[in-house]
Design a protein around this motif. Structure first.
Motif, PDB file in Angstrom:
ATOM      1  N   ASP A   8       0.831  -1.209   0.000  1.00  0.00           N
ATOM      2  CA  ASP A   8       0.000   0.000   0.000  1.00  0.00           C
ATOM      3  C   ASP A   8       0.862   1.255   0.000  1.00  0.00           C
ATOM      4  N   ARG A  68       3.898   1.509  -1.138  1.00  0.00           N
ATOM      5  CA  ARG A  68       4.543   1.646  -2.457  1.00  0.00           C
ATOM      6  C   ARG A  68       3.562   2.263  -3.459  1.00  0.00           C
ATOM      7  N   THR A  69       2.313   1.783  -3.435  1.00  0.00           N
ATOM      8  CA  THR A  69       1.291   2.331  -4.326  1.00  0.00           C
ATOM      9  C   THR A  69       1.086   3.825  -4.044  1.00  0.00           C
ATOM     10  N   TRP A  70       0.963   4.142  -2.774  1.00  0.00           N
ATOM     11  CA  TRP A  70       0.776   5.551  -2.400  1.00  0.00           C
ATOM     12  C   TRP A  70       1.980   6.391  -2.821  1.00  0.00           C
ATOM     13  N   GLU A 128       1.783   7.080  -6.471  1.00  0.00           N
ATOM     14  CA  GLU A 128       0.783   8.105  -6.721  1.00  0.00           C
ATOM     15  C   GLU A 128       1.336   9.494  -6.371  1.00  0.00           C
TER      16      GLU A 128
END
Length: 176
Positions: free
Chosen positions: A18, A20-22, A25
């Protein structure tokens, strides 16, 4: 390994994914913000060029106004000379040339109307100059607004960078 440990590891792996995804973004947001800053800088350069063009145009108008003033002074001097000439001829030839004196007076009237027309044109040039000054004020305000917007965007970029560093430190702390 115990189920409790596996659950914690799974939870940590999910949190890391999560994060890494954030982080990705946030990187995209940072790139978009930097692109917007570039666009703002280009806009500011265009405004500066516009201001310089307006200044050059105002300078040209001032030169035109000076030329009109000189022409008007020349016409006034010419009209004054014609009046003196007319009066001298009228005195010398009053009895014989009365009709000719009338025609000269008509010409003087035409010159006066031309001078009046030039005065009207000068008034129009002055109005245009006022409008240009008003437009120049609007351009200056727009440039000021653009500068304040750039400062806000720079502040937002600094906040995003600080958040990114904080997130990286948090992830590094969690990985340890």
């Amino acid at each position: 390994m115990s189920t409790n440990t596996e659950a914690r590891i799974s939870l940590l792996e999910r949190d890391v994914a999560d994060l890494r995804t954030w982080s990705l973004e946030q990187s995209k947001v940072s790139v978009a913000i930097l692109a917007a800053l570039g666009d703002l800088q280009k806009g500011q350069e265009e405004l500066r060029k516009g201001q310089e063009e307006l200044r050059a145009e105002v300078g040209g108008l001032r030169e035109g106004q000076e030329a009109l003033r000189k022409d008007q002074e020349g016409l006034r001097a010419e009209v004054g000379g014609l009046r003196e000439e007319l009066h001298a001829e009228v005195r010398e030839l009053r009895k014989d040339l009365y009709t000719e004196a009338r025609s000269l007076r008509g010409e003087i009237g035409a010159v006066r109307s031309e001078v009046g027309g030039l005065r009207n044109e000068l008034g129009g040039v002055k109005e245009e100059l006022k409008e240009i000054r008003g437009d120049l004020g609007a351009v200056k305000r727009s440039a000021g607004n653009l500068e304040s917007s750039m400062k806000r965007v720079e502040g937002d970029v600094a906040e995003v960078k600080a958040g990114h560093i904080e997130l990286r430190n948090l992830v590094a702390g969690m990985v340890r």
